[in-house]
Design an enzyme around this catalytic site. Sequence first.
Site, PDB file in Angstrom:
ATOM      1  N   ASP A 126     -10.923  -6.085  11.314  1.00 41.40           N
ATOM      2  CA  ASP A 126     -10.811  -7.537  11.454  1.00 41.40           C
ATOM      3  C   ASP A 126     -11.850  -8.068  12.427  1.00 41.40           C
ATOM      4  O   ASP A 126     -12.477  -9.090  12.180  1.00 41.40           O
ATOM      5  CB  ASP A 126      -9.436  -7.927  11.991  1.00 41.40           C
ATOM      6  CG  ASP A 126      -8.386  -6.917  11.644  1.00 41.40           C
ATOM      7  OD1 ASP A 126      -8.253  -6.630  10.449  1.00 41.40           O
ATOM      8  OD2 ASP A 126      -7.729  -6.391  12.563  1.00 41.40           O
ATOM      9  N   ASP A 180       0.815  -1.213   0.000  1.00 41.84           N
ATOM     10  CA  ASP A 180       0.000   0.000   0.000  1.00 41.84           C
ATOM     11  C   ASP A 180       0.846   1.261   0.000  1.00 41.84           C
ATOM     12  O   ASP A 180       0.326   2.351  -0.162  1.00 41.84           O
ATOM     13  CB  ASP A 180      -0.961   0.002   1.192  1.00 41.84           C
ATOM     14  CG  ASP A 180      -2.372  -0.360   0.762  1.00 41.84           C
ATOM     15  OD1 ASP A 180      -2.539  -0.801  -0.390  1.00 41.84           O
ATOM     16  OD2 ASP A 180      -3.305  -0.196   1.562  1.00 41.84           O
TER      17      ASP A 180
END
Length: 738
Positions: free
Chosen positions: A448, A141
């Site tokens: 998550d 990223d």
Amino acid sequence: MGKEEEHLPLFETKRAKGIVLYRLFAASVFAGICLILVYRLSHVPKAGADGRFGWIGLLGAEIWFAFYWLLSQASRWNPVYRHTFKDRLSQRYENELPGVDIFVCTADPTIEPPMMVINTVLSVMAYDYPPEKLSVYLSDDGGSEITYCALLEAVEFAKHWIPYCKKYNVEPRSPAAYFVSVPADDAVEDNQAKDFVVIKKLYKDMENKIENAVKLGHISEEVRSKHKGFSQWDTYKSRRDHDTILQIAIDGRDPNAADVEGCGLPTLVYLAREKRPQYHHNFKAGAMNALIRVSANVSNGNVILNVDCDMYSNNSMAIRDALCFLMDEGKGHEVAYVQFPQNFDNLTKNELYSSFRIISEVEMHGSDGYEGPIYIGSGCFHRRDTLCGRKFMKGSKSDMKWEISRKREESGIHELEENSKSLASCTFEQNTEWGKEMGLKYGCPVEDVITGLSIQCRGWKSVYCNPTRKAFLGLAPTTLPHTLVQHKRLSEGSLQILLSKYSPAWYGHGKISLVHQLGYCIVCCWASNCWATLFYSIVPSLYLLKGISLFPQISSPWLIPFAYVIIGKYTWSFVEFLWSGGTILGWWNDQRMWLYKRTSSYLFAFVDTILYFLGYTDSAFAITAKVADEDVSQRYEKEIMEFGASSPMLTILATLALFNLYCFAEFVKEATTGSKGMAQVYETMALQILLCGVLILINIPLYQALYLRKDKGKMPASIAFKSMAFVLVACTCFKFSY
Ligand SMILES: *[C@@H]1O[C@H](CO)[C@@H](O)[C@H](O)[C@H]1NC(C)=O
Ligand SMILES: CC(=O)N[C@H]1CO[C@H](CO)[C@@H](O)[C@@H]1O
């Protein structure tokens, strides 16, 4: 293979021993807690009397502590332990093992140095698993040319490293960790010695090349011209504005892709998804979702493992451990994901900044007794289809077995790269279910946890796999400020979950068991702990200054529940800590971090979350630096607490510490020179003296950092000054306020 053998399960589950005893003990502590509350309620000072405010506040704090203690019992009520049978797995399924796609996510080439990322990538490429079924994806990223270059270097090194690992069966398979673990060159056996020297030299060469590129800050023309893949950076504007960059660095199904011994290599893919300033990139969840789509196109493994870029694999058999759960004939079809604990490679012996020890060794086993552990975002094996939103159906057998995807066979590698790129574009997810019902969920800093929760709410279970030899090792923060920032982020994200539509309280209602909901709430309520703890570490000391008692006298029978709960709770926490492998000093350090987290990280997390819901701030995802300076590391190894730069969190900690010291000193002065006799003072104030004294003892490293230390890691002078001023003003005001 006999008929019976075919039906032996691939894993077994054991309940904890002595659980009835523990439950009795917990019930007795609970009775003690109830008595404390009865005492508080029945002895409230009359209106206008000294100490009424403090008393009511303590009542509130104790109600909170009691509530939180009850929550924490949810994760101790029914712990289970798992054991896998990998030999049965190989016997039955060796030729049908499913494809496994491994995602390694990195976000910033300066905070997460390319060498660290490469070591993680190499360690997972070297898993003991058929290479044609293994694919590794690096999601960058940061969109960094240097990381890309490092990956290309790693391809060459892997051709030597993987056969070396398999030939000598070395562990761990992260080269950096391996070279550290082999003490001196002569420690290796004869015929391995030669190969060892060669492989170590190759590693050093690779390291030099990569470190040089890092120092230079860009890729030299010479290197660039060697590989046409670098042309993908020609249109690159910045890390927030570039096209999708994708390359299949090794195509595992190409017969020409072989290591130096002629054996196959796993597929290796580099991906930097498209970034544009006008599109939100959704942090790691966005990266994971792009990887899920791209990998479906390239290798389409049935199982997905994701690891953070600092978590190398410490056990080359870990995939097989996970498959024992997912492929078990009896219960495997219920299991959506297998979570491994988050362990750390560079903890000091006494865990100065504490670790997730109690969570990993106690609480996660507790949730495993119900619907299963939460998904913690790293070291977790998922079924691809559940991650993509499939619901659990009773009676359906999920088929994990290996099959080659047809589509893949027909298209050439270049074509495959091109059509995969569009899957990682900014616009792909518009008007789709990605980020909502498919893939990881968006809109929360700890995506998550809600992703795992929603999977469990769709009827799936998860499994916690925690073998003694740890499967993944990451890097823990090595300074106090980094630790506090990390906990602020975690607790802030979890509190946001509690208040969002994905709250385990209502989203989970009726879909998962009540105990499991409570288990989620332990995490979600972290930040809310700040108020009760702050109150308890300020008010009793303040009243000590005035000589007002807030606890029962020594001779009162009401002291018994207080003493029982305090002694019982702390003895248990001590035993639990030692039992889970910690040291005595480690426990003490853990108590200190407990206090520091609650009075600083959690406070800021709480306030920020409230501001966020009122629309004032944007929640941000802060990554903490993984690598420290030489001097900082040295102090870390000596277990000297690192305070470093000035920050509001440290100011609070210093103020609290000084405040307690001041109250205690004033009290001692009063008690020795004042009119009241010592005996009477102890009689009425014993618990307050104890509390204040313990707070001072636990803060000893902080006083040293304020006044005694001379190194760079000490408390900055500005904080020493500020905190002292705060304490003097506050105490003077209080003393003359009556
Ligand atoms: C990591 O693996 C090695 C074997 O290679 C083992 O000796 C060590 O104990 C493992 N580390 C942890 C923390 O389990
Ligand atoms: C990145 C980092 O700080 N690594 C350290 C981890 O701990 C070991 C020793 O415990 C150090 O040698 C590393 O420098």
